[in-house]
Design an enzyme around this catalytic site. Sequence first.
Site, mmCIF file in Angstrom:
data_model
loop_
_atom_site.group_PDB
_atom_site.id
_atom_site.type_symbol
_atom_site.label_atom_id
_atom_site.label_comp_id
_atom_site.label_asym_id
_atom_site.label_seq_id
_atom_site.Cartn_x
_atom_site.Cartn_y
_atom_site.Cartn_z
ATOM 1 N N GLY A 94 -42.421 -31.364 -47.532
ATOM 2 C CA GLY A 94 -41.130 -31.488 -46.858
ATOM 3 C C GLY A 94 -41.074 -32.817 -46.141
ATOM 4 O O GLY A 94 -42.018 -33.199 -45.472
ATOM 5 N N LYS A 107 -24.051 -14.750 -16.547
ATOM 6 C CA LYS A 107 -23.784 -15.935 -17.365
ATOM 7 C C LYS A 107 -22.654 -15.606 -18.330
ATOM 8 O O LYS A 107 -22.503 -14.463 -18.758
ATOM 9 C CB LYS A 107 -25.035 -16.276 -18.171
ATOM 10 C CG LYS A 107 -26.136 -16.825 -17.309
ATOM 11 C CD LYS A 107 -26.818 -17.950 -18.039
ATOM 12 C CE LYS A 107 -27.619 -18.759 -17.054
ATOM 13 N NZ LYS A 107 -28.089 -19.985 -17.656
ATOM 14 N N ASP A 163 -49.457 -29.730 -44.085
ATOM 15 C CA ASP A 163 -50.580 -28.894 -44.441
ATOM 16 C C ASP A 163 -50.907 -28.927 -45.948
ATOM 17 O O ASP A 163 -52.049 -29.169 -46.343
ATOM 18 C CB ASP A 163 -50.212 -27.460 -44.024
ATOM 19 C CG ASP A 163 -51.420 -26.569 -43.990
ATOM 20 O OD1 ASP A 163 -52.208 -26.680 -43.028
ATOM 21 O OD2 ASP A 163 -51.580 -25.775 -44.934
ATOM 22 N N ASP A 182 -47.350 -28.522 -36.801
ATOM 23 C CA ASP A 182 -48.326 -27.442 -36.917
ATOM 24 C C ASP A 182 -49.664 -27.897 -37.492
ATOM 25 O O ASP A 182 -50.345 -27.129 -38.173
ATOM 26 C CB ASP A 182 -47.738 -26.286 -37.746
ATOM 27 C CG ASP A 182 -47.341 -26.732 -39.145
ATOM 28 O OD1 ASP A 182 -47.395 -27.941 -39.416
ATOM 29 O OD2 ASP A 182 -46.985 -25.866 -39.954
ATOM 30 N N ARG A 200 -41.757 -22.076 -39.814
ATOM 31 C CA ARG A 200 -42.131 -20.835 -40.482
ATOM 32 C C ARG A 200 -43.323 -20.162 -39.783
ATOM 33 O O ARG A 200 -43.340 -18.956 -39.584
ATOM 34 C CB ARG A 200 -42.473 -21.130 -41.949
ATOM 35 C CG ARG A 200 -42.284 -19.976 -42.891
ATOM 36 C CD ARG A 200 -42.318 -20.447 -44.331
ATOM 37 N NE ARG A 200 -41.178 -21.275 -44.669
ATOM 38 C CZ ARG A 200 -39.998 -20.779 -45.071
ATOM 39 N NH1 ARG A 200 -39.823 -19.471 -45.176
ATOM 40 N NH2 ARG A 200 -39.001 -21.586 -45.350
ATOM 41 N N THR A 260 -44.830 -34.067 -40.535
ATOM 42 C CA THR A 260 -44.131 -32.781 -40.663
ATOM 43 C C THR A 260 -43.365 -32.513 -39.388
ATOM 44 O O THR A 260 -43.878 -32.737 -38.295
ATOM 45 C CB THR A 260 -45.099 -31.610 -40.930
ATOM 46 O OG1 THR A 260 -44.410 -30.377 -40.679
ATOM 47 C CG2 THR A 260 -46.322 -31.663 -40.026
ATOM 48 N N ARG A 298 -42.592 -31.281 -54.915
ATOM 49 C CA ARG A 298 -43.675 -30.314 -55.052
ATOM 50 C C ARG A 298 -44.351 -30.584 -56.380
ATOM 51 O O ARG A 298 -43.732 -31.083 -57.315
ATOM 52 C CB ARG A 298 -43.108 -28.890 -55.040
ATOM 53 C CG ARG A 298 -42.683 -28.444 -53.646
ATOM 54 C CD ARG A 298 -41.674 -27.342 -53.727
ATOM 55 N NE ARG A 298 -40.507 -27.788 -54.497
ATOM 56 C CZ ARG A 298 -39.473 -27.036 -54.799
ATOM 57 N NH1 ARG A 298 -39.451 -25.780 -54.403
ATOM 58 N NH2 ARG A 298 -38.452 -27.511 -55.488
ATOM 59 N N ASP A 301 -42.711 -29.717 -38.212
ATOM 60 C CA ASP A 301 -43.131 -28.451 -37.588
ATOM 61 C C ASP A 301 -44.207 -28.622 -36.527
ATOM 62 O O ASP A 301 -44.459 -27.706 -35.746
ATOM 63 C CB ASP A 301 -43.640 -27.487 -38.666
ATOM 64 C CG ASP A 301 -42.524 -26.952 -39.539
ATOM 65 O OD1 ASP A 301 -41.361 -27.133 -39.167
ATOM 66 O OD2 ASP A 301 -42.821 -26.370 -40.584
#
Lengths: 326, 326, 326, 326
Positions: free
Chosen positions: D14, D217, D106, D133, D175, D129, D75, D131
């Site tokens: 990605g 609120k 990853d 992660d 994810r 990335t 990919r 993310d």
Amino acid sequence: MTTIKCIGILTSGGDAPGMNAAVRAVTRCAIYNDIEVKGIYRGYKGLITGEIEQFKTQNVSNIIQRGGTILKTARCQEFRTPEGRKQAYDKLKEEGIDALVVIGGDGTLTGARIFAQEFNYPIVGLPGTIDNDLFGTDVTIGYDTALNTIMECVDKIRDTATSHDRLFFIEVMGRDAGFLALNGAVAAGAEAAIIPEIAMEKDQLAETIESGFRKSKNSSIVLVAESEVTGGAMGVAERVKREYPSFDVRVTILGHLQRGGSPTAQDRILASRMGIAAIDALLDDQRNVMIGIQNDQIVYVPFSKAIKNDKPINRDLLDAVRILSL
Amino acid sequence: MTTIKCIGILTSGGDAPGMNAAVRAVTRCAIYNDIEVKGIYRGYKGLITGEIEQFKTQNVSNIIQRGGTILKTARCQEFRTPEGRKQAYDKLKEEGIDALVVIGGDGTLTGARIFAQEFNYPIVGLPGTIDNDLFGTDVTIGYDTALNTIMECVDKIRDTATSHDRLFFIEVMGRDAGFLALNGAVAAGAEAAIIPEIAMEKDQLAETIESGFRKSKNSSIVLVAESEVTGGAMGVAERVKREYPSFDVRVTILGHLQRGGSPTAQDRILASRMGIAAIDALLDDQRNVMIGIQNDQIVYVPFSKAIKNDKPINRDLLDAVRILSL
Amino acid sequence: MTTIKCIGILTSGGDAPGMNAAVRAVTRCAIYNDIEVKGIYRGYKGLITGEIEQFKTQNVSNIIQRGGTILKTARCQEFRTPEGRKQAYDKLKEEGIDALVVIGGDGTLTGARIFAQEFNYPIVGLPGTIDNDLFGTDVTIGYDTALNTIMECVDKIRDTATSHDRLFFIEVMGRDAGFLALNGAVAAGAEAAIIPEIAMEKDQLAETIESGFRKSKNSSIVLVAESEVTGGAMGVAERVKREYPSFDVRVTILGHLQRGGSPTAQDRILASRMGIAAIDALLDDQRNVMIGIQNDQIVYVPFSKAIKNDKPINRDLLDAVRILSL
Amino acid sequence: MTTIKCIGILTSGGDAPGMNAAVRAVTRCAIYNDIEVKGIYRGYKGLITGEIEQFKTQNVSNIIQRGGTILKTARCQEFRTPEGRKQAYDKLKEEGIDALVVIGGDGTLTGARIFAQEFNYPIVGLPGTIDNDLFGTDVTIGYDTALNTIMECVDKIRDTATSHDRLFFIEVMGRDAGFLALNGAVAAGAEAAIIPEIAMEKDQLAETIESGFRKSKNSSIVLVAESEVTGGAMGVAERVKREYPSFDVRVTILGHLQRGGSPTAQDRILASRMGIAAIDALLDDQRNVMIGIQNDQIVYVPFSKAIKNDKPINRDLLDAVRILSL
């Protein structure tokens, strides 16, 4: 009338956001109509020196959102001479280019007009300039983006802490036309606009400033068109400092950042419509016209008319600045 | 140790994006811990004059994203005198404010330090300045936003048509510290940064410029920290014009727009964490410390340490600018 | 004709960027003309419940750049009943409000029209809706901002790596009108727009998609107006997945973020001009009209005309999307 | 140790904003060190098929500010097979590429690790990335930009008129990791974040929502990480609608727009530093490591460590969201 099989496209003069969107539209609409396209780099200069490349639809992929112009621009002294223009004409013949689409401002269209007359050569112009100072079109490509850029800069300046008696002078482009300064002032909620169309006497400036502070505003923002008439932000600031030594005067000069940035939706749509219209015009045997937009309709404006006339500003906006900075 | 039942909060000095996020975090975290909050307007000035208002959680609603500071800032000569500080102290007593959280730069923390010592009064400081020139914290509130603002402006300037031998000098803030100019140059892909930490000799500037053009780049962009040491963009431009009359030199002065704008995520998260940490510190009986962040951990930095030491720039970045503008 | 000494102002329905700029202009222009202003919160609801506050020029300071509306909006069932409207009328009398300026879309103006007739009460409306679906005005307040927001989102999606056979369906607002989807597609250089005005048969969708891939484009972006007619992005995606199981289909639903954001220059200038025009209209004894803009001129449009007629889209733009995604 | 004369560079998986800045830095720093550079298109796929081009310094001009990756990504199933990797290895030999720099997440680093072991081939990885992660680096290239993109979208949603009992669920990427959702919630001042690391029981969600409304609120914004664990925004919305039928629930799915956009200053500086570090590492005979940043210092992280370990979120931020949405 000769059939047009191949067109050349160039951008010239000060660049403007949306020029790429126009290049894309001209290129794709031409190819859609089975016309070959040649991209000419660095304006009239590249036309003379032959910096020319065949353009396919992929050449204009992924450029609609980009500022500047992939075709570059340049100033070109040679094109102001008959010899230079002859060289340009020979190059067009050599490359088999039957017509030109040129994108730019006053100088670009003036060059196009002379060339078109001299060689009886078909040219269509697109109005590309952030200054919005071309007659015959309600708006030029790049103007809306520059206006938004200016507004966003002024928004940031207004964010900062408000100290009493602080005066910001922000210089924006517009050597001969106050569109950016005036509309920018309305959009950003500034206290005043100093523009070349209105000779502001010392007394008026003083009145504007003093009335601003009388309203007990904490700080005032004034947009100044970069122009010999106004003296620019530095010039105005000097005058004010002399008259009001107690004021805390700050100057920001936006400079060339006004020419950049990703074009707004309006500029991209305008450029796309005008690009298609340029090809339509050539196919319709129109020539030596600028594509304009009036009341949201595409119009053809003879070069001479677009260049020679001054486009008036909307004076109601001067009142709007005054009333709304109450 | 006295229990803290009510805190005052103020912002002072040049404002910085993220100050509102800090005010929000301090306010809400205090209320969460059953501490009353009073907002003090216009920094130390409002403390002396009593421009003070009770803050509820709603007072800080919908401000995390706004530039500037809802508490305003001001310079305050009185607070530099013992008499002024005595007035401030009396006002705090009168209002029942047991401790102060002050947000600002070097001058703000210096004032806090003197006041805290003089009256044995608990103060916690938050580093709020776009210049990033406070020791003891990796980064200050406002720096990341200003850096991004500068970068976006330079991006726009780079968009514009590239003419040969055109040199842009862009003046950014940083009177004593080159963080914005240097990191801005890396982020924007500029050709050089002229910063107060490195006295650039005329020869070096020439070398930088000439090597830039030797690389056959079309145009070069140089970021200049606004500083007496550098001479500012105008000063550098004058020098260059004298040496290289053929260059087309353009100057942009970003000015106060660097202080404004909606804060970035990093500034909002930093301000939120620091605001919570300020209340934690007070509850933990810490006082007369600045909240800092080091290696992503909250630390307490004595005022004296934060103010007196110079924070070094990362000199590797100077190499980065040179290598990457290849 | 009664002299108007005090006006009320409210925003109603779905909010639109630029509403604050309109509130500011109406307020300041009224005060400029020595008319008192009362801000009514939460639309017709606050009118009935009396959530009303006196507005001075400071109440509208520093709001021109803010999204949303400081007056809030709400839906109001009561105002659809004669009893509710009677309560509203009584409240207006009680507050001494002689005329109303209402800002909103179709529903807002419909309510205004009924109320104005029922009580012979002077109301001027401003068209505030991102959908641009009001007749009699070339453009509505909020439309330009929403269009730019959509475009910027699509720009980001196009940035991402292009994998073969990837199809993005992006859902934008426009329940009954395809202005945002169609103009957004032109501005963002999307491959197609699916809008309620054009019933797109399964075959056409297939043709659009297949022709896109025949052109060996890596990925295609299709804007889908959120509408029962189109089925929305999810609906279209389901159909396509069934027909073309090999395609990698992705859906983005922009949702309410289209309503937010700082208004563009065009929206702020439009709102400012219309706000001033609303007061001018009331002073000129106009009533029960919507302020419109046609060919850059302010016009008065009877409510009935603004509401009942459909504004046609510019079908040339459908061709533009097709030609330019070549 | 063999001298490295030529490196290949690719982006995979990605895409993430800042990948172009990394490609630029790797390319220019290599050339600066007299190493030849070959750009490999579409990740491992282009390595196998030989979509490879010599890169000069001009190839990476004017890309630092652009989202996506000029090298594209894809990919690649073949690279997961020994046969595919053998083909890739042969292509590297054929092209005379002595070492690889790969940029991705990853999956990209996992592929690199296997390949490096299998063929004893020198590879350095850069963490790219959104993310965030990857273990061993405080932050990954692209994360800061995505975080700011999310924050700006939420800002716009918060702008819109606040109706009572309206609940916005905004789905963001992540994810397996809640960094974007959690930090996005702090930065945007959201009321809650639902992330995969914390299994939120129905009761907790209810508690969060009800406490939000208890605080009176007007509306609440909840960020939901797109994940099987959370069920995504649609899943959460369904649950809430069942439990609280009276709530007006709205869903926005940001989707791929989070991957795009011009990188922030932090991402560009990070990518630039890491790109230089990748070449330094290769020159220093390091291999099969990911470049990481820890406490603002460049570190080398063995692939196995970067991939296999989970990076913990900062749980203090969960408290911050709760306290600050008071």
